[in-house]
Design an enzyme around this catalytic site. Structure first.
Site, PDB file in Angstrom:
ATOM      1  N   ASP A 133       0.822  -1.222   0.000  1.00 30.66           N
ATOM      2  CA  ASP A 133       0.000   0.000   0.000  1.00 30.66           C
ATOM      3  C   ASP A 133       0.856   1.273   0.000  1.00 30.66           C
ATOM      4  OD1 ASP A 133      -2.088  -1.883   0.478  1.00 30.66           O
ATOM      5  OD2 ASP A 133      -1.863  -1.650   2.637  1.00 30.66           O
ATOM      6  N   GLU A 155     -11.481  -0.186  -3.014  1.00 30.33           N
ATOM      7  CA  GLU A 155     -10.660   0.389  -1.940  1.00 30.33           C
ATOM      8  C   GLU A 155      -9.462   1.091  -2.589  1.00 30.33           C
ATOM      9  OE1 GLU A 155      -9.346  -2.981   0.431  1.00 30.33           O
ATOM     10  OE2 GLU A 155      -8.117  -3.759  -1.191  1.00 30.33           O
TER      11      GLU A 155
HETATM   12  O1  FUB Z   1      -3.094  -3.582   3.625  1.00 32.39           O
HETATM   13  C1  FUB Z   1      -4.392  -3.844   4.075  1.00 32.39           C
HETATM   14  C2  FUB Z   1      -5.394  -3.542   3.018  1.00 32.39           C
HETATM   15  O2  FUB Z   1      -5.124  -4.321   1.868  1.00 32.39           O
HETATM   16  C3  FUB Z   1      -5.381  -2.127   2.512  1.00 32.39           C
HETATM   17  O3  FUB Z   1      -5.943  -1.197   3.389  1.00 32.39           O
HETATM   18  C4  FUB Z   1      -6.091  -2.325   1.245  1.00 32.39           C
HETATM   19  O4  FUB Z   1      -6.056  -1.236   0.367  1.00 32.39           O
HETATM   20  C5  FUB Z   1      -5.435  -3.565   0.704  1.00 32.39           C
HETATM   21  O5  FUB Z   1      -4.250  -3.286   0.024  1.00 32.39           O
END
Ligand code: FUB
Length: 364
Positions: A51, A261
């Site tokens: 991320d 997301e």
């Molecule tokens: O790293 C945890 C979660 O996985 C992140 O918040 C999301 O965007 C995904 O990459």
């Protein structure tokens, strides 16, 4: 990992569960072959990182990633296996140059209101201070977004006593607009809990996924302007609406294009580029608008699926070059929750579109 191969048509869906054990072994081998054409190398191999939110501060690139660990928690759709406990911040002067680890910048145990799962952060700079925005579950297991401050881009960061009032869900991304305003984008469905929020309230037993709402407009990422002290939302949270070229909102069933997301915003030639992950279809895609609030018109894919379930990115301009920071799972050999960050260049075409990137498209 299995999901990605299923999407690519590598396995018939029927009977998959019966042969799960065998498939897992086969997938590992297939996945390690999949890294062969990788267009870039992991930036960090001593820790698992994911991320990556990248910014240019003090003339260098600073990267604010998640710090993946071997949690030992079985994988599920809530993402419980992503049980991260701290952040390390990294910096670099050039692509291909040394990546410096500035050490632990913030830990769950130092955040007074936090319970577990320190997920994807972002950072901003204003009036001599650095701000780190982070999602973590509170002590009731509900994701909130917190803010921490530091005099240095490398931290350590001191968290506020409470989460940002009115914040919820995951994946904060702060966009500094050229007029001096800062905007906070956030949200993520499924494990990110966005679907459990209704009219400002968290519904404990709400739907765990968005799958029941296929015929309705898709759930959206959220946006709010930040207050001048950078620690509060300066207005009511609004929807980040993504529309198709006919002007219709993307629908919940449109898993190839709808927001899942990992929001990010960058501005290019006066236009606002909202980019994000499609989650269960494993793509990074983008949409363009005329204002930070949107609406944003869907354009297309910017990064094809990486090896691993999640995909998450940031886009930054450094010394006249546009860069895409992203992650895959090369260091761990394909473990969904043990990721590593990477960087590659990104090209805006003359018409403003972004050339789609194949992360494994290098000539072999
Ligand atoms: O790293 C945890 C979660 O996985 C992140 O918040 C999301 O965007 C995904 O990459």
């Amino acid at each position: 990992m299995i999901n990605r191969l299923m999407n690519m048509g590598a396995f018939p869906v029927v009977g998959l569960m019966l042969v799960l054990g065998a498939c897992q072994t086969k997938n590992k081998a297939e996945e390690s072959n999949a890294f062969k054409g990788a267009i870039s190398k992991p930036l960090i191999t001593k820790l698992y990182t994911a991320d990556p939110s990248a910014h240019v501060f003090e003339g260098r690139i600073y990267i604010y990633p998640s710090h993946d660990i071997e949690s030992g928690i079985p994988e599920n759709d809530n993402g419980d296996h992503f049980d991260m406990r701290d952040y390390h911040i990294f910096s670099m002067d050039s692509i291909g140059g040394t990546v410096k680890d500035h050490g632990v910048a913030l830990q769950v145990k130092d955040i007074p209101w936090a319970g577990r799962q320190l997920w994807a952060p972002d950072a901003a700079f204003k009036d001599g201070k650095y701000y780190l925005y982070f999602p973590v579950k509170d002590k009731k297991d509900v994701f909130r977004i917190g803010v921490a401050t530091s005099a240095s881009p490398a931290g350590p960061f001191i968290p506020e006593a409470l989460p940002i009032e009115g914040s919820f869900s995951i994946d904060p991304a702060v966009f500094p607009d050229s007029d001096g305003n800062f905007y906070l984008y956030f949200g993520g469905i499924w494990g990110g809990q966005l679907q459990q929020w209704h009219e400002g309230k968290y519904v404990e037993n709400g739907s765990k996924t968005d799958r029941k709402d296929d015929a309705a407009p898709a759930l959206t990422a959220k946006i709010a302007k930040l207050s001048s002290d950078m620690k509060h939302l300066a207005e009511e949270v609004k929807d980040v609406v993504i529309i198709d070229k006919e002007g219709n909102p993307l629908m919940g069933g449109d898993h190839d294009r709808r927001f899942f997301e990992g929001a990010w915003m960058h501005k290019y030639n006066g236009k606002y580029y909202f980019s994000y992950s499609t989650g269960d279809t494993h793509k990074l895609v983008y949409a363009i608008g005329e204002s930070p609030y949107g609406p944003f018109t869907y354009q297309g894919v910017l990064l094809l699926p990486v090896v691993g379930w999640t995909t998450h990115h940031s886009i930054v301009e450094y010394k006249g070059q546009w860069l895409l920071f992203y992650h895959d799972t090369e260091v761990s050999g394909g473990e969904t929750y043990l990721r590593n960050i990477k960087v590659t260049s990104l090209k805006h075409e003359a018409d403003g579109s972004i050339k789609p990137i194949n992360p494994y498209g290098a000539v072999q």
